[in-house]
Every structure is written in structure tokens, then in C-alpha cells.
Write a protein that holds these residues in place. Structure first.
Motif, mmCIF file in Angstrom:
data_model
loop_
_atom_site.group_PDB
_atom_site.id
_atom_site.type_symbol
_atom_site.label_atom_id
_atom_site.label_comp_id
_atom_site.label_asym_id
_atom_site.label_seq_id
_atom_site.Cartn_x
_atom_site.Cartn_y
_atom_site.Cartn_z
ATOM 1 N N LEU A 37 0.681 -1.256 0.050
ATOM 2 C CA LEU A 37 0.035 -0.097 -0.008
ATOM 3 C C LEU A 37 0.898 1.223 0.088
ATOM 4 C CD1 LEU A 37 -2.895 -1.046 2.383
ATOM 5 C CD2 LEU A 37 -2.898 -0.911 -0.074
ATOM 6 N N LEU A 38 2.049 0.954 0.608
ATOM 7 C CA LEU A 38 2.916 2.308 0.731
ATOM 8 C C LEU A 38 3.460 2.460 -0.891
ATOM 9 C CD1 LEU A 38 5.021 1.713 3.807
ATOM 10 C CD2 LEU A 38 3.256 3.633 3.415
ATOM 11 N N HIS A 39 3.461 1.649 -1.675
ATOM 12 C CA HIS A 39 3.900 1.678 -3.118
ATOM 13 C C HIS A 39 2.677 2.590 -3.698
ATOM 14 C CE1 HIS A 39 7.261 -1.342 -4.003
ATOM 15 N NE2 HIS A 39 7.483 -0.787 -2.753
ATOM 16 N N VAL A 40 1.416 2.041 -3.473
ATOM 17 C CA VAL A 40 0.351 3.062 -3.986
ATOM 18 C C VAL A 40 0.515 4.274 -3.511
ATOM 19 C CG1 VAL A 40 -2.093 3.127 -4.337
ATOM 20 C CG2 VAL A 40 -1.033 0.824 -4.101
ATOM 21 N N VAL A 41 0.658 4.591 -2.553
ATOM 22 C CA VAL A 41 0.560 5.978 -1.904
ATOM 23 C C VAL A 41 1.744 6.773 -2.303
ATOM 24 C CG1 VAL A 41 1.002 7.317 0.466
ATOM 25 C CG2 VAL A 41 -0.510 5.430 0.305
ATOM 26 N N ALA A 42 3.024 6.189 -2.601
ATOM 27 C CA ALA A 42 4.083 6.809 -3.151
ATOM 28 C C ALA A 42 3.915 7.189 -4.579
ATOM 29 C CB ALA A 42 5.462 5.840 -3.274
ATOM 30 N N TRP A 43 3.265 6.187 -5.215
ATOM 31 C CA TRP A 43 3.087 6.511 -6.708
ATOM 32 C C TRP A 43 1.923 7.671 -6.901
ATOM 33 C CZ3 TRP A 43 -1.783 6.320 -9.592
ATOM 34 C CH2 TRP A 43 -1.394 6.559 -10.851
ATOM 35 N N THR A 70 8.152 5.489 -13.215
ATOM 36 C CA THR A 70 8.171 4.224 -14.161
ATOM 37 C C THR A 70 8.446 3.115 -13.281
ATOM 38 O OG1 THR A 70 9.100 5.393 -15.703
ATOM 39 C CG2 THR A 70 9.479 3.060 -15.956
ATOM 40 N N LEU A 71 9.368 2.964 -12.408
ATOM 41 C CA LEU A 71 9.762 1.752 -11.331
ATOM 42 C C LEU A 71 8.365 1.546 -10.424
ATOM 43 C CD1 LEU A 71 12.982 2.217 -10.407
ATOM 44 C CD2 LEU A 71 12.223 0.594 -11.829
ATOM 45 N N LEU A 72 7.798 2.566 -9.946
ATOM 46 C CA LEU A 72 6.497 2.294 -9.242
ATOM 47 C C LEU A 72 5.262 1.997 -10.168
ATOM 48 C CD1 LEU A 72 6.464 5.483 -6.725
ATOM 49 C CD2 LEU A 72 6.549 3.238 -5.990
ATOM 50 N N ASN A 73 5.064 2.481 -11.400
ATOM 51 C CA ASN A 73 4.109 2.040 -12.457
ATOM 52 C C ASN A 73 4.036 0.650 -12.439
ATOM 53 O OD1 ASN A 73 3.434 4.759 -12.974
ATOM 54 N ND2 ASN A 73 3.116 4.082 -15.201
ATOM 55 N N GLY A 79 3.396 -6.047 -9.735
ATOM 56 C CA GLY A 79 3.650 -6.288 -8.278
ATOM 57 C C GLY A 79 2.412 -6.295 -7.490
ATOM 58 N N VAL A 80 2.114 -5.087 -7.137
ATOM 59 C CA VAL A 80 1.104 -4.989 -6.060
ATOM 60 C C VAL A 80 -0.117 -5.632 -6.657
ATOM 61 C CG1 VAL A 80 -0.448 -3.495 -4.722
ATOM 62 C CG2 VAL A 80 2.127 -2.965 -5.245
ATOM 63 N N LEU A 81 -0.828 -5.398 -8.083
ATOM 64 C CA LEU A 81 -1.940 -5.821 -8.408
ATOM 65 C C LEU A 81 -1.920 -7.533 -8.657
ATOM 66 C CD1 LEU A 81 -4.980 -5.509 -9.643
ATOM 67 C CD2 LEU A 81 -3.651 -5.013 -12.045
ATOM 68 N N HIS A 82 -0.785 -7.880 -8.845
ATOM 69 C CA HIS A 82 -0.572 -9.129 -9.012
ATOM 70 C C HIS A 82 -0.916 -9.850 -7.627
ATOM 71 C CE1 HIS A 82 2.446 -12.805 -8.653
ATOM 72 N NE2 HIS A 82 1.673 -12.879 -9.558
ATOM 73 N N MET A 83 -0.106 -9.470 -6.528
ATOM 74 C CA MET A 83 -0.362 -9.887 -5.254
ATOM 75 C C MET A 83 -1.815 -9.974 -4.867
ATOM 76 S SD MET A 83 1.863 -7.791 -2.495
ATOM 77 C CE MET A 83 3.263 -7.845 -3.484
ATOM 78 N N HIS A 84 -2.377 -9.009 -4.954
ATOM 79 C CA HIS A 84 -3.660 -8.524 -4.547
ATOM 80 C C HIS A 84 -4.699 -9.398 -5.260
ATOM 81 C CE1 HIS A 84 -7.384 -6.020 -3.478
ATOM 82 N NE2 HIS A 84 -7.302 -5.866 -4.716
ATOM 83 N N THR A 85 -4.445 -9.640 -6.418
ATOM 84 C CA THR A 85 -5.416 -10.554 -7.266
ATOM 85 C C THR A 85 -5.469 -11.886 -6.887
ATOM 86 O OG1 THR A 85 -5.211 -9.066 -9.308
ATOM 87 C CG2 THR A 85 -6.415 -11.031 -9.427
#
Length: 337
Positions: A37-43, A70-73, A79-85
């Protein structure tokens, strides 16, 4: 063949066990989910800074900002969407849908696509016959590059063909509605933000990372399997990027063989399954990042394999397992070999 990930139930914990604070208050499925979630907030924060802060367009700010975005994208999309799904970050359905939308924004990849293509198709066929994202025949040269470029269209086309089919199942019809809703909302937000920020800034801080992420997503999907197609044993049919710092940033997801063997476990449990890596051929254990900066290896025969590194890494793994020190002492949610 990998199993399809079951959807974890929010009520699956024992009724006698105390409910963790993170679940009770923040509705997190696991306390470690704060990291993704911190990655989402950072983006969101860095994109807003790039689009609206006056200093953001100076070259010495813009260049590192574009690289970071670009790395956060890439992190949010693959990364995040993959693990979240695979395993939703929250126990709240509404909050999980919010995460779906945020993770869709960087590259217009919806959760419906990730589930339909990656979980239900790719994990079933594992780059073999029937896998719509199979790398067969595209292992090298221009065929590989073309795969990277068109991967996003392959995913969308299969999803649309499946969920809009006349004989779609009830669950596919639900994903159809989610796909249309998510894409509509995100496209509207993109258009409004584009209008508010102006074309030049939006091109710098949204479209450039967007375009790179489209190709990098295809490169990642290709790289995790194409170089390993020469191996017959199931554990070695995936490329594993085993660097400690990379797996810190991508939440242990570099151990791709473990992921295919145990697709439904929480990312913080992956260190407990690293014994499976002992069955993996050393050549498919590599140190480099699965980002486009490593694509030069395409012109080198077997350039994506690294037997010496894999042998050294497996020796370290054996030692760490004997000592009971597979996890980082400071960051126990992460493997550290």
C-alpha cells in the motif's frame, strides 16, 4: 501444472484467535500488506508532485522523478496488482475494489484482466499449450521483442473475448461488469487529470512511465518463462531473480518457481517455502532485475541464465536453512539469502 489460487475468505481465521489490530482497525488481510500500500501512496504522491509542482519540470528533478514513477508504475501493475489479485490486501470488499482502481491507473490493466489471464489461464497452463501468454516460438530475437510490445493487447483481447462471450459464466459476467466499470472510471480520471495538469507535464510524468510499463510488463512475462523453456522439470520452468534488495522492493515475488508452486500463500510466507528452490536448476536463479535494463542479454546466447550465480545462491540457501536464518533479522517478512 500450477493450481489456481483460491480466494481467501475474510472469515477464515479461527474465531477463538484474537483479531489483529491491523485487521480490526485498518481491515488489512495481513499486517505486512502495509508495504504494497505504501507503493500505491508513493505513486499517487509523486505523480501529483510531477504534475503540479513548479520545480518538477527542471531536468535534475524531472529525470529521477520519471525513473521513479516508471518503477512504481511497474510495481503497481505487475507487483501489487498481481499479489492483490491472488490474495486481496484487505478483508473489506469495498477497500479491495479501491485498490483495484488505484492499481489500474498506471497502465490501464484491470483486476479482471489479471484474474482472467494470469490466475485462471497462465497458472493453469504455466507457459504450455493453452496459455494465451505462452512464450513458445518467441524465445529469442525479434519474436521476443514483438512479444514484449504486444503483451498488453494479448491480455486485453483474451479478457474481452472471455468475459463478453455469449456463454460466459456467472463469475465471468461479474468480471465483465468490473472490467467496464474500472476502465471507465480510470479513463475518466486520466482524462480529467490530463486536462488539469496540461499536456506537456502529463506526457512527462504519466505517458512516458505508462509506455515503458507496457513494454516492461511484456518483458517481465516473457523473462519469467522464455529462458527456462529448455528445462523439463517443473520447478525449473520459471526464472527466479534472487537478489535480496530486489525481493525487498517486490515483496519476495522474485522467487517465481515458489510462486507457481504455492500461488495462494501470502507474500510474507514465501521465505518459509524456499526449500522448494533446492529443486530448481542453478541456471534459472539470477541476480539481475527483471526490468528492461537487462534486455541486452537477448543478444547473448543463453544470456539470461546464470549457472555460477545460481550455484553460489543455492549454497548460501543451504547454509541459511541449516542455521535457521532464511529471513532478514531486521525485516522478518522478507527472505534474505
Amino acid at each position: 501444472m500450477s493450481t489456481v489460487t483460491p480466494r481467501p475468505s475474510p472469515r477464515s481465521s479461527s474465531p477463538s484467535a484474537p483479531i489483529p489490530f491491523s485487521r480490526r482497525v485498518f481491515k488489512l488481510e495481513h499486517p505486512a500488506n502495509l508495504g504494497p500500500l505504501l507503493h500505491v501512496v508513493a505513486w499517487v504522491g509523486l505523480l501529483a508532485f510531477g504534475l503540479f509542482a513548479p520545480i518538477a519540470t527542471t531536468w535534475y528533478v524531472a529525470v529521477p522523478l520519471i525513473v521513479t514513477l516508471t518503477l512504481l508504475n511497474f510495481s503497481l501493475t505487475i507487483g501489487v496488482l498481481h499479489m492483490h489479485t491472488h490474495r486481496p490486501l484487505f478483508v473489506s470488499k469495498r477497500l479491495n475494489r479501491v485498490v483495484d482502481l488505484f492499481c489500474c491507473m498506471p497502465a490501464l490493466l484491470t483486476a479482471a484482466e489479471m484474474r482472467e489471464v494470469h490466475i485462471l489461464n497462465h497458472h493453469r497452463y504455466n507457459d504450455g499449450p493453452g496459455d494465451v501468454t505462452s512464450t513458445e516460438g518467441r524465445e529469442r530475437g525479434l519474436g521476443a521483442i514483438w512479444y514484449w510490445i504486444r503483451y498488453g493487447t494479448i491480455v486485453k483481447r483474451h479478457t474481452i473475448r472471455t468475459i463478453f462471450a455469449a456463454d460466459a459464466t456467472a463469475k465471468q459476467r461479474i468480471r465483465r461488469h468490473q472490467f467496464v466499470f474500472d476502465l471507465t472510471i480510470v479513463l475518466a480520471l486520466v482524462a480529467l487529470t490530463w486536462y488539469a495538469a496540461g499536456g506537456a507535464r502529463f506526457a512527462l510524468f504519466y505517458w512516458i512511465p505508462f509506455a515503458v510499463t507496457q513494454v516492461n510488463s511484456g518483458y517481465f512475462a516473457w523473462l519469467t518463462h522464455a529462458p527456462a523453456r529448455g528445462f523439463e522439470d517443473d520447478p525449473s520452468k520459471s526464472l527466479n531473480t534472487a537478489g535480496n534488495w530486489l525481493n525487498f522492493f517486490i515483496f519476495n515475488q522474485g522467487y517465481h518457481s515458489v510462486h507457481h508452486r504455492y500461488p495462494g500463500i501470502h507474500w510474507s510466507q514465501i521465505p518459509d517455502k524456499l526449500d522448494f528452490m533446492r529443486q530448481v536448476e542453478p541456471g534459472v536463479i539470477v541476480p539481475y532485475w527483471m526490468t528492461l535494463n537487462s534486455a541486452w542479454r537477448l543478444v547473448v546466447p543463453d544470456g539470461f541464465l546464470d549457472v555460477p550465480y545460481g550455484q553460489r545462491w543455492k549454497a548460501k540457501l543451504d547454509k541459511r536453512m541449516e542455521e535457521g536464518r532464511v529471513r532478514s533479522r531486521l525485516l522478518p517478512w522478507f527472505a534474505w539469502i
